[in-house]
Design an enzyme around this catalytic site. Structure first.
Site, mmCIF file in Angstrom:
data_model
loop_
_atom_site.group_PDB
_atom_site.id
_atom_site.type_symbol
_atom_site.label_atom_id
_atom_site.label_comp_id
_atom_site.label_asym_id
_atom_site.label_seq_id
_atom_site.Cartn_x
_atom_site.Cartn_y
_atom_site.Cartn_z
ATOM 1 N N ARG A 34 0.853 -1.195 0.000
ATOM 2 C CA ARG A 34 0.000 0.000 0.000
ATOM 3 C C ARG A 34 0.884 1.238 0.000
ATOM 4 N NH1 ARG A 34 2.189 2.153 3.680
ATOM 5 N NH2 ARG A 34 0.642 3.797 3.582
ATOM 6 N N GLY A 35 0.220 2.409 -0.087
ATOM 7 C CA GLY A 35 0.958 3.666 -0.247
ATOM 8 C C GLY A 35 0.997 3.946 -1.744
ATOM 9 N N ALA A 36 0.549 5.151 -2.141
ATOM 10 C CA ALA A 36 0.297 5.418 -3.557
ATOM 11 C C ALA A 36 1.442 5.030 -4.515
ATOM 12 C CB ALA A 36 -0.113 6.872 -3.731
ATOM 13 N N ARG B 158 -7.746 -0.540 -6.551
ATOM 14 C CA ARG B 158 -7.890 0.593 -5.635
ATOM 15 C C ARG B 158 -8.067 1.856 -6.471
ATOM 16 N NH1 ARG B 158 -4.353 1.104 -0.553
ATOM 17 N NH2 ARG B 158 -6.305 2.061 0.128
ATOM 18 N N GLN C 165 -2.255 2.506 9.763
ATOM 19 C CA GLN C 165 -0.952 2.576 9.075
ATOM 20 C C GLN C 165 0.057 3.376 9.898
ATOM 21 O OE1 GLN C 165 -3.898 3.200 7.644
ATOM 22 N NE2 GLN C 165 -3.967 2.574 5.528
ATOM 23 N N ASP D 207 -2.485 10.894 -2.421
ATOM 24 C CA ASP D 207 -2.834 9.800 -3.337
ATOM 25 C C ASP D 207 -3.239 10.327 -4.703
ATOM 26 O OD1 ASP D 207 -3.255 8.638 -0.508
ATOM 27 O OD2 ASP D 207 -3.125 6.922 -1.866
ATOM 28 N N ASN E 250 -5.994 12.310 0.186
ATOM 29 C CA ASN E 250 -5.064 11.538 1.017
ATOM 30 C C ASN E 250 -5.886 10.767 2.046
ATOM 31 O OD1 ASN E 250 -2.326 10.793 1.643
ATOM 32 N ND2 ASN E 250 -2.517 11.961 3.521
#
Ligand code: MRU
Length: 379
Positions: free
Chosen positions: A55-57, A98, A200, A241, A251
């Site tokens: 995860r994380g853009a 996503r 997170q 994001d 975000n």
């Protein structure tokens, strides 16, 4: 990123390819367990992304690009027409995992354009590596630019996880903090928002800060306003994001509330991101698709029982990470994963080309970078 696991030093990225096997740090199990995932199947990659194993853009973008390569390997014995059909399907399936982080679309669009030149897996792997290396290069540049904002003994508040795990390596907002402390030796202190519901901040940001011995304290998301009111926060840095033409950003849910609090208390609010997070197709944040995830994430927490932790310390046992309901299982719940912060609330944008308060300067630098990078045919 250099990490220490059970006394051993490892140098790994959040996601990488070895031959035609994709490997990634399983972010879902951290900080309880360090596990490297492996797959050769692009469908498995769609599961990794959906279920937040990665995860994380920017990391999602990189994983999507590599997932596309795996699809090309799976299609390599088909004729060209069938290969393109298969890759088209893979593109859609990866894209729909996503919706909010535009990095995934930017990565997949690039890979899909490259597949028009050749569907050869070696060729596409080379292109995916090019894309990922550019993200890494930009991460390195933006953390150095962002560090100019960090004064000695700054008390910085951050949200979600935006460290090396979220940007393949280096990080964005948290990367700025790590770079300032580790490379520039700037003494500082970090308030870490736990970031409900998936935590997170509590799980990943604390893990990354601990890796570097950076002083921090974990707070519940609803403590931020009180700390600002007490003048215990000097600046806020978050990631993004998606960044639209006018400088609005999407975000992690909770970012908007932080920005409003910062505005009220006159605290600088910065957003850090690489070029893959920019979406020039949207004029403003109103039309950013906001991911709505399962209510289960709100109804539960994932962790280890307190007594097991004690047992683990004494017996050095491997932990099993479990889900626990925090309320009655049939409780109605809503789970928007992101929110949009309007540009008026943003003090500055930390980018690979520098820190800008005017979004027009960000977009000018982005366009210049795109000419050179040719991620897109034209911008
Ligand atoms: O749902 P996640 O964990 O993928 O959300 C991550 C964030 O919102 C980050 O702040 C954003 O992706 C920037 S990461 C450099």
């Amino acid at each position: 990123m250099k990490i220490k696991i059970k006394g051993q030093l490892l140098d790994v990225n959040a996601v990488w390819m070895e031959g035609f096997t994709l490997k990634a740090i399983n972010q879902k199990l951290l900080p309880f367990k360090f596990e490297i995932l492996e797959t050769q199947s692009f469908l498995e990659v769609t599961r990794w992304i959906k279920e937040l194993n990665v995860r994380g853009a920017p990391t999602i973008g990189a994983t999507g690009a590599y997932g596309y390569v795996l699809a090309a390997v799976e299609a390599k014995n088909y004729n060209r027409e069938k290969q393109l059909q298969f890759l088209n399907e893979a593109y859609k399936r990866l894209l729909h995992t996503r919706p909010t982080a535009v990095d995934l679309k930017n990565a997949l669009d690039y890979m899909h354009t490259m597949a028009n030149i050749s569907t050869h897996p070696e060729f596409l792997k080379e292109k995916a590596e090019f894309f990922v290396n550019k993200i890494l290069e930009q991460g390195k540049q933006l953390v150095a630019h962002g560090s100019t904002l960090i004064h000695e003994n700054a008390k910085i508040l951050t949200h979600c996880n935006t460290g090396p795990l979220a940007l393949v390596d280096y990080g964005s907002a948290l990367g700025v903090i790590i770079y300032s402390f580790v490379h520039k030796k700037t003494p500082l202190f970090v308030w870490v928002d736990e970031t409900r519901p998936v935590l997170q901040g509590a799980r990943l940001t604390t893990w990354e800060l601990t890796q570097h011995n950076i002083p921090f304290s974990l707070i519940t998301d609803n403590m931020a306003g009180f700390l600002m009111n007490q003048r215990k926060v000097d600046l806020i840095i978050v990631g993004a994001d998606r960044v639209t033409q006018n400088g609005d950003i999407a975000n992690k849910i909770g970012t908007y509330s932080l920005a409003i609090l910062a505005h009220y208390h006159n605290i600088p609010f910065y957003v850090a991101f690489p070029w893959s997070t920019i979406d020039l197709s949207l004029k403003n944040g109103n039309s950013i698709p906001i991911e709505e995830r399962s209510a289960q994430e709100v109804l539960t927490v994932r962790g280890i029982p307190v007594e097991n932790q004690k047992e683990k310390e004494s017996k050095k046992e491997t932990e099993t990470v479990n889900y626990y309901y925090i309320t009655a299982p049939n409780t109605p719940a809503t789970n928007f994963a992101f929110d949009v912060t309007p540009h008026e609330l943003i003090t500055g944008y930390i980018t690979p080309a520098g820190v800008f308060s005017d979004i027009n300067n960000v977009m000018r630098s982005y366009k210049d970078a795109m000419k050179e990078l040719s991620w897109k045919e034209s911008v």
